[in-house]
Design a protein around this motif. Structure first.
Motif, mmCIF file in Angstrom:
data_model
loop_
_atom_site.group_PDB
_atom_site.id
_atom_site.type_symbol
_atom_site.label_atom_id
_atom_site.label_comp_id
_atom_site.label_asym_id
_atom_site.label_seq_id
_atom_site.Cartn_x
_atom_site.Cartn_y
_atom_site.Cartn_z
ATOM 1 N N ILE A 70 0.838 -1.200 0.000
ATOM 2 C CA ILE A 70 0.000 0.000 0.000
ATOM 3 C C ILE A 70 0.872 1.248 0.000
ATOM 4 N N HIS A 74 0.460 3.031 -3.620
ATOM 5 C CA HIS A 74 -0.473 4.147 -3.534
ATOM 6 C C HIS A 74 0.173 5.448 -3.073
ATOM 7 N N LYS A 289 -7.613 -6.017 8.160
ATOM 8 C CA LYS A 289 -8.762 -6.068 7.259
ATOM 9 C C LYS A 289 -9.600 -4.801 7.433
ATOM 10 N N GLU A 291 -10.343 -1.187 7.097
ATOM 11 C CA GLU A 291 -9.860 -0.130 6.212
ATOM 12 C C GLU A 291 -9.325 1.068 6.990
ATOM 13 N N ARG A 294 -5.913 0.474 8.502
ATOM 14 C CA ARG A 294 -4.887 0.657 7.476
ATOM 15 C C ARG A 294 -4.636 2.142 7.238
ATOM 16 N N ARG A 295 -5.699 2.915 7.223
ATOM 17 C CA ARG A 295 -5.566 4.368 7.012
ATOM 18 C C ARG A 295 -4.806 5.006 8.173
ATOM 19 N N LYS A 316 -5.603 6.759 0.427
ATOM 20 C CA LYS A 316 -5.945 5.555 -0.313
ATOM 21 C C LYS A 316 -5.267 4.357 0.332
ATOM 22 N N ASP A 318 -6.495 0.949 -0.414
ATOM 23 C CA ASP A 318 -6.988 -0.268 -1.055
ATOM 24 C C ASP A 318 -5.893 -1.331 -1.034
ATOM 25 N N ILE A 319 -6.271 -2.559 -0.704
ATOM 26 C CA ILE A 319 -5.313 -3.659 -0.657
ATOM 27 C C ILE A 319 -4.835 -3.970 -2.064
#
Length: 346
Positions: A70, A74, A289, A291, A294-295, A316, A318-319
């Motif tokens: 990521i 990204h 998992k 989102e 991850r952000r 962004k 997204d996996i």
């Protein structure tokens, strides 16, 4: 018809070229004991993030390659992921606590992300972590990084002070307590029975803390770790409330108090240099998992690198490719895996 055939031919050539490039890249790294991802265009161009995995329970060897992809694809960071490697087989084996090849890559790192548990590394490897910490460069710690090291055999090592239970003067409770803000205390939540509902700190949110940009909804299946008073004048960004059960719909357990589960602080090393530090006690492969978790992690990397002005309103995350994380648990890591298995980016 001729145009359609021509377009189809171009598409096939593009697919074949991608496969050849991916194959060549995989072959180039097949003998390596770590994996690197070259950056796409993005704000992170020119910055190198080294992510260090090595825990027996929470599948950091799955979580960190996914996060690295990521950051590279990204956001434009060059990333390198290191693993616990069994020297006899060359396979990733998080139960092997004394070997993480590639730590010399920290010499070119702008940021270290660490997710290890009770490691006792040989001095010739540990010296690179020690040098990095003394450099004043930023650090991001995940989950078991609060108890990243444990020295049981070589107590005379100059790096034994990093042990989670260190009694050395000025290094009480080791790397976790002194650098990140806390060491291993206990499971505040009921381990493997209660998850964690993240409560965003409203004061920090109203202050517009950039790490919280776009972060609203986090639930993870790992439980809340217990903490005491954090060291280093921290700012708590996220609090954790145990939940009655292991699903996002589980009700919170109001009988248990909240605990800090994500915070920032500064660490001044013996060299006199001060580093930005972000720590979260979340981060298992299944946790990511989420989102918004991850952000949170991506935003934290920007912030640690003093790039907070470039954090988007909604990063962004997204996996990249497939991600089927293994549930946490001892002895549950995927057997026979090698770093090359994590090479392909698409």
């Amino acid at each position: 018809m001729r145009k359609s055939i021509f377009s189809l031919g171009k598409s096939c050539c593009f697919i074949i070229l991608n496969l050849l490039l991916s194959s060549s890249f995989a072959c180039a790294q097949s003998g390596q004991k770590w994996v690197s991802y070259e950056p796409a265009q993005g704000p992170g161009n020119g910055k190198h993030i080294v992510l260090i995995s090595g825990d027996e329970e929470y599948r950091s060897e799955e979580a960190l390659p996914m996060l690295a992809k990521i950051l590279s694809n990204h956001h434009g960071f060059k990333t390198t992921v290191l693993f616990a490697i069994d020297p006899k087989t060359g396979e990733i084996n998080p139960d092997y606590q004394g070997n993480i090849p590639g730590l010399e890559s920290l010499q070119s790192a702008d940021l270290m992300v660490i997710f290890t548990r009770f490691r006792e590394l040989p001095d010739e490897q540990m010296k690179y972590i020690d040098a990095y910490i003394k450099s004043g460069k930023p650090i991001v710690g995940m989950r078991t990084a609060t108890h990243a090291f444990s020295y049981d055999e070589n107590k005379n090592s100059p790096y034994a002070k990093y042990s989670f239970d260190s009694k050395s003067k000025g290094w009480e409770d080791g790397f976790g307590r002194q650098v990140l803000g806390e060491t291993w205390i206990d499971h505040h939540g009921h381990h493997a029975h209660e998850g964690t509902r993240a409560l965003i700190d409203g004061i920090m949110q109203r202050k517009g803390h950039p790490i919280l940009n776009g972060v609203k909804d986090i639930w993870v299946p790992t439980d809340v770790y217990g903490t005491r008073e954090l060291t280093g004048d921290p700012e708590v960004l996220v609090w954790g409330q145990p939940t009655h059960g292991m699903t996002a719909e589980s009700a919170v357990n109001w009988e248990k108090s909240v605990m800090p589960i994500a915070w920032t602080k500064e660490y001044t090393s013996e060299s006199g240099k001060t580093a930005r530090v972000f720590t979260t006690t979340m981060g298992a492969s299944v946790d990511l998992k989420s989102e918004d978790l991850r952000r949170l992690m991506v935003n934290a990397c920007y912030w640690a690198l003093e790039m907070e002005d470039q954090i988007p309103e909604k990063s962004k995350v997204d996996i990249v490719g497939k991600y089927t994380p293994t549930m946490f648990g001892f002895g549950e890591h995927k057997k026979g895996m090698r770093p090359a298995d994590f090479v392909v980016q698409q």
